[in-house]
Write an enzyme that holds these catalytic residues in place. Structure first.
Site, short mmCIF file in Angstrom:
data_model
loop_
_atom_site.label_atom_id
_atom_site.label_comp_id
_atom_site.label_asym_id
_atom_site.label_seq_id
_atom_site.Cartn_x
_atom_site.Cartn_y
_atom_site.Cartn_z
N SER A 84 31.60 2.68 9.73
CA SER A 84 30.17 2.37 9.81
C SER A 84 29.77 1.42 8.71
CB SER A 84 29.36 3.66 9.69
OG SER A 84 29.46 4.12 8.37
N LYS A 85 28.64 0.77 8.96
CA LYS A 85 28.11 -0.24 8.05
C LYS A 85 27.97 0.29 6.63
CE LYS A 85 24.90 -2.93 10.38
NZ LYS A 85 23.56 -3.19 10.72
N ARG A 86 27.59 1.54 6.54
CA ARG A 86 27.33 2.13 5.23
C ARG A 86 28.58 2.08 4.33
NH1 ARG A 86 26.61 7.51 5.55
NH2 ARG A 86 26.19 7.14 7.74
N ASN A 87 29.74 2.09 4.98
CA ASN A 87 30.98 2.15 4.21
C ASN A 87 31.68 0.81 4.08
OD1 ASN A 87 31.58 5.17 3.64
ND2 ASN A 87 30.71 5.05 5.69
N GLY A 88 30.99 -0.27 4.36
CA GLY A 88 31.60 -1.59 4.19
C GLY A 88 31.41 -2.47 5.40
#
Ligand code: GLU
Length: 495
Positions: free
Chosen positions: A271-275
């Site tokens: 997911s976006k939150r992780n990169g």
């Protein structure tokens, strides 16, 4: 029967003809293109090409509220930046056009009418408030949220009268009450559910647009799609689609639901939150498209000889969706970096320079780029590392006293720096090359009995402002005589 094409859909073709392999990717233009979608696209592409078939791009733009302006064009552009292309699609047309769902509303409407006439679908007049109350009530009673079928048995004549009266409505699929719904997934084997667990899906929304379920079934059929390879997040939709195929009297395509990617740390869905997750974002960081494709090929699939560095042609030759692992797979950045390095080093100096252009900062001297590249190319993991690896050559350096001193006295360091700059000042500009610089510096070290380790590190740090650099004498040669001397003098002022 309504048909969008001038070719016969599968159902009308003679049974003796082998079915051509046609796969599709059907992006919704609701945002940036996710690298997981690109991986799915690659598999659809490869499977079609493996059979000499066709790969189709269809735009699923039926959700007007979620549509993002320009997203469709961006998706098409990024797919092409990765070196992939489609045989039929919205911009190219083809025998089954149009390939943009918003231009096919009439076609869906025809099938909605057919489903209603045959008793497979019905008008539903429930207002959004009614539906919200229904959900609240179910929540209170600890039941799963679902449509309660309140308009399922309304006589058709009465429903039509309400429609004629201008009452807003949606159309829902009348899912049979008690049937086994089964399909075979190439990756996961046989999947079976009870129709009792499938909600009466909306197939036509109140704005006159079809839902994803209806539009994708109708189009996959009319466009003669033989295989649907898609992400596993769609697997719960497939039984609904199978019900629709039955109601329409059509044969479903072959399905394969592909595993999701997990974040590089192995935890959770990528997911976006992780990169980085957008396909464009990886290119912007300086991953080469061919390295990315190679990486996506071997993520959850292995070449029969376990070869990891693969061309697209070799992948097309060997790929079979049945060999894809059903397990979620970690998006292993270490492996991607390794592959990117391999592809970078396969390029000639000129090719690499060409690829680097967008990553070269404006203040880097153009005439020195190939010298820099020669010295840093082994350390380039991504093209955007270029700036960090080369900036010390063309930007001012700042020295830290403790880095210059280490365990030596200020007196010693100043004397070393001064002697070095004097020694190098005597080198003529014509002789300013690595070998000559090395001769001078080594001679100074020997004659003065300086510790080799301490002295070379001091020179390296004074000249570059860094402790890790490409080979020292080559680095100084490229830096040039006057800048080298200037930095040796500048460092003396700091201690
Ligand atoms: N439009 C869907 C998407 O956004 C397509 C899903 C499918 O492949 O059926 O991915």
């Amino acid at each position: 029967m309504i048909s969008s094409s001038n070719l016969p859909p599968a159902a009308n073709r003679g049974a003796s003809q082998p079915r051509p392999i046609r796969t599709r990717m059907a992006p919704s233009p609701t945002g940036t293109y996710h690298v997981g979608n690109l991986a799915t696209l690659l598999k659809n592409y490869a499977w079609a090409k493996h059979h000499g078939g066709r790969f189709i791009l269809r735009l699923e733009d039926t959700d007007q509220r979620r549509e993002v302006a320009g997203a469709a064009e961006q998706i098409m552009e990024v797919i092409r930046l990765y070196g992939l292309d489609w045989d039929e699609g919205p911009d190219k047309g083809g025998p089954y056009q149009p390939y943009r769902q918003s231009e096919r509303l009439e076609i869906y409407r025809g099938y909605v009418d057919q489903l209603i006439d045959q008793g497979h679908a019905y008008y539903c007049f429930a207002t959004s408030q009614e539906l919200a109350e229904m959900r609240q009530d179910q929540q209170r009673r600890g039941l799963p949220p679902r449509y309660d079928g309140r308009y399922r048995d309304l006589p058709l004549a009465e429903a039509r009268a309400r429609v004629a009266d201008g009452q807003p409505y949606v159309v829902r699929l009348k899912v049979p009450l008690d049937q086994r719904i089964a399909f075979t997934d190439l990756v996961r084997g046989k999947i079976e559910v009870s129709s009792a667990d499938i909600d009466d899906q909306v197939i036509l929304k109140s704005d006159g647009f079809p839902t994803y379920h209806l539009a994708s079934v109708v189009d996959d059929h009319l466009m003669d799609i033989s295989h649907v390879l898609r992400g596993e997040e769609w697997i719960s939709s497939t039984p609904k689609h199978v019900v629709l195929y039955r109601a329409l009297g059509w044969q479903p395509p072959v399905y394969a639901h592909l595993p999701v990617f997990l974040n590089p740390d192995g935890k959770g869905k990528m997911s976006k939150r992780n990169g980085q997750v957008s396909a464009q974002g990886f290119l912007d960081q300086g991953y080469l498209p061919e390295a990315m494709l190679n990486f996506l090929m071997i993520l959850g699939w292995a070449h029969p000889e376990e070869t990891e560095v693969l061309s697209l042609a070799e992948y097309v030759r060997c790929f079979d969706p049945a060999d894809v692992s059903a397990k979620s797979v970690v998006f292993d950045l270490g492996k991607l970096n390794w592959l990117n390095g391999i592809y970078i080093r396969r390029l000639s100096a000129d090719q690499l320079l060409e690829r680097l252009r967008p990553f070269v900062p404006g203040d880097a001297p153009q005439d020195k780029l190939s010298d820099y590249l020669e010295l840093v190319k082994d350390r380039l993991v991504k093209l955007n590392d270029f700036e960090a690896l080369t900036a010390f050559w063309y930007r001012p350096v700042r020295h830290q006293a403790d880095q210059l001193l280490k365990k030596s006295s200020a007196e010693q360091v100043v004397s070393q720096l001064k002697t070095t700059s004097q020694g190098l000042a005597a080198v003529t500009p014509a002789n300013w090359h690595a070998e000559q610089i090395e001769t001078v510096v080594r001679k100074l070290q020997l004659n003065n009995h300086w510790s080799k380790r301490q002295y070379f590190m001091l020179v390296r740090y004074a000249v570059t402002g860094q402790t890790a650099t490409p080979p020292l004498f080559e680095t100084m040669a490229v830096l040039g005589k006057s800048e080298t001397l200037a930095r040796l003098n500048q460092a003396q002022q700091v201690v």
